[in-house]
Design a protein around this motif. Structure first.
Motif, short mmCIF file in Angstrom:
data_model
loop_
_atom_site.label_atom_id
_atom_site.label_comp_id
_atom_site.label_asym_id
_atom_site.label_seq_id
_atom_site.Cartn_x
_atom_site.Cartn_y
_atom_site.Cartn_z
N SER A 7 1.77 -7.89 -3.13
CA SER A 7 0.95 -9.00 -3.61
C SER A 7 0.52 -9.84 -2.42
N GLY A 8 -0.42 -10.74 -2.66
CA GLY A 8 -0.83 -11.66 -1.61
C GLY A 8 -2.16 -11.34 -0.95
N GLY A 9 -2.74 -10.21 -1.32
CA GLY A 9 -4.03 -9.87 -0.74
C GLY A 9 -5.14 -10.77 -1.27
N GLY A 10 -6.30 -10.67 -0.66
CA GLY A 10 -7.43 -11.47 -1.09
C GLY A 10 -8.53 -11.48 -0.07
N LEU A 11 -9.45 -12.43 -0.25
CA LEU A 11 -10.59 -12.59 0.64
C LEU A 11 -10.35 -13.79 1.55
N VAL A 12 -10.54 -13.59 2.84
CA VAL A 12 -10.32 -14.67 3.80
C VAL A 12 -11.38 -14.56 4.90
N GLN A 13 -11.72 -15.68 5.49
CA GLN A 13 -12.68 -15.67 6.59
C GLN A 13 -12.00 -15.24 7.88
N ALA A 14 -12.79 -14.70 8.77
CA ALA A 14 -12.27 -14.32 10.08
C ALA A 14 -11.61 -15.53 10.74
N GLY A 103 11.55 9.69 9.73
CA GLY A 103 10.77 10.76 9.10
C GLY A 103 9.91 10.23 7.97
N ASP A 104 9.71 11.03 6.95
CA ASP A 104 8.82 10.66 5.85
C ASP A 104 9.34 9.45 5.08
N TYR A 105 8.39 8.72 4.51
CA TYR A 105 8.74 7.57 3.68
C TYR A 105 9.03 8.06 2.27
N ASP A 106 10.04 7.43 1.66
CA ASP A 106 10.49 7.87 0.35
C ASP A 106 9.70 7.22 -0.78
N TYR A 107 9.29 5.98 -0.59
CA TYR A 107 8.64 5.22 -1.66
C TYR A 107 7.45 4.45 -1.11
N TRP A 108 6.43 4.34 -1.96
CA TRP A 108 5.22 3.59 -1.61
C TRP A 108 4.83 2.66 -2.75
N GLY A 109 4.24 1.53 -2.38
CA GLY A 109 3.67 0.65 -3.37
C GLY A 109 2.25 1.06 -3.73
N GLN A 110 1.65 0.29 -4.62
CA GLN A 110 0.31 0.64 -5.10
C GLN A 110 -0.79 0.05 -4.22
N GLY A 111 -0.44 -0.86 -3.35
CA GLY A 111 -1.40 -1.43 -2.42
C GLY A 111 -2.00 -2.75 -2.88
N THR A 112 -2.42 -3.54 -1.91
CA THR A 112 -3.12 -4.79 -2.18
C THR A 112 -4.30 -4.90 -1.21
N GLN A 113 -5.44 -5.32 -1.74
CA GLN A 113 -6.66 -5.35 -0.95
C GLN A 113 -6.72 -6.62 -0.10
N VAL A 114 -7.03 -6.45 1.16
CA VAL A 114 -7.30 -7.57 2.07
C VAL A 114 -8.73 -7.40 2.59
N THR A 115 -9.53 -8.44 2.42
CA THR A 115 -10.90 -8.41 2.88
C THR A 115 -11.13 -9.61 3.79
N VAL A 116 -11.59 -9.35 5.00
CA VAL A 116 -11.85 -10.40 5.97
C VAL A 116 -13.35 -10.47 6.23
N SER A 117 -13.93 -11.59 5.92
CA SER A 117 -15.37 -11.75 6.10
C SER A 117 -15.68 -12.36 7.46
N SER A 118 -16.82 -11.97 8.00
CA SER A 118 -17.20 -12.47 9.33
C SER A 118 -18.02 -13.75 9.23
#
Length: 118
Positions: A7-14, A103-118
């Motif tokens: 969690s915690g992803g979102g849109l942020v300015q550069a 070695g290989d990772y055992d578990y992964w999350g589903q991901g959270t989008q981070v977008t940085v605008s210029s």
């Protein structure tokens, strides 16, 4: 079994900051090394940062050194990624991952989008 939820992803300015969190289920969280990866559209998945089970050792990808900080709170089953001085090229889906050894990772999350605008 360990389930990971980012969690915690979102849109942020550069130049701005974000803090990502990864919540882990299971009582053996402290046995796992944790890492953050990211993947931008059309690009390969990239290692961002890693932290040992105790938190005593950390590692960072070259592109984020000096700007990102990984930390963990074992009693709360949480891993954090503090991202400062964000750049448009940091835009990606960020994933947390867990592994007991090397070695290989055992578990992964589903991901959270981070977008940085210029």
């Amino acid at each position: 079994q360990v389930q990971l939820v980012e969690s915690g992803g979102g849109l942020v300015q550069a130049g701005g900051s974000l803090r990502l969190s990864c919540a882990a289920s299971g009582r053996t969280f402290s046995n796992y090394g944790m890492s953050w990866f990211r993947q931008a559209p059309g690009k390969e998945r990239e290692f961002v940062a890693g932290i040992s089970w105790s938190g005593g050792s950390t590692d960072y990808g070259d592109s984020v050194k000096g700007r990102f900080t990984i930390s963990r709170d074992n009693p709360k089953n949480l891993v954090y990624l503090q991202m400062n001085s964000l750049k448009p090229e940091d835009t990606a889906v960020y994933y947390c991952a867990a592994r007991r050894g090397i070695g290989d990772y055992d578990y992964w999350g589903q991901g959270t989008q981070v977008t940085v605008s210029s």
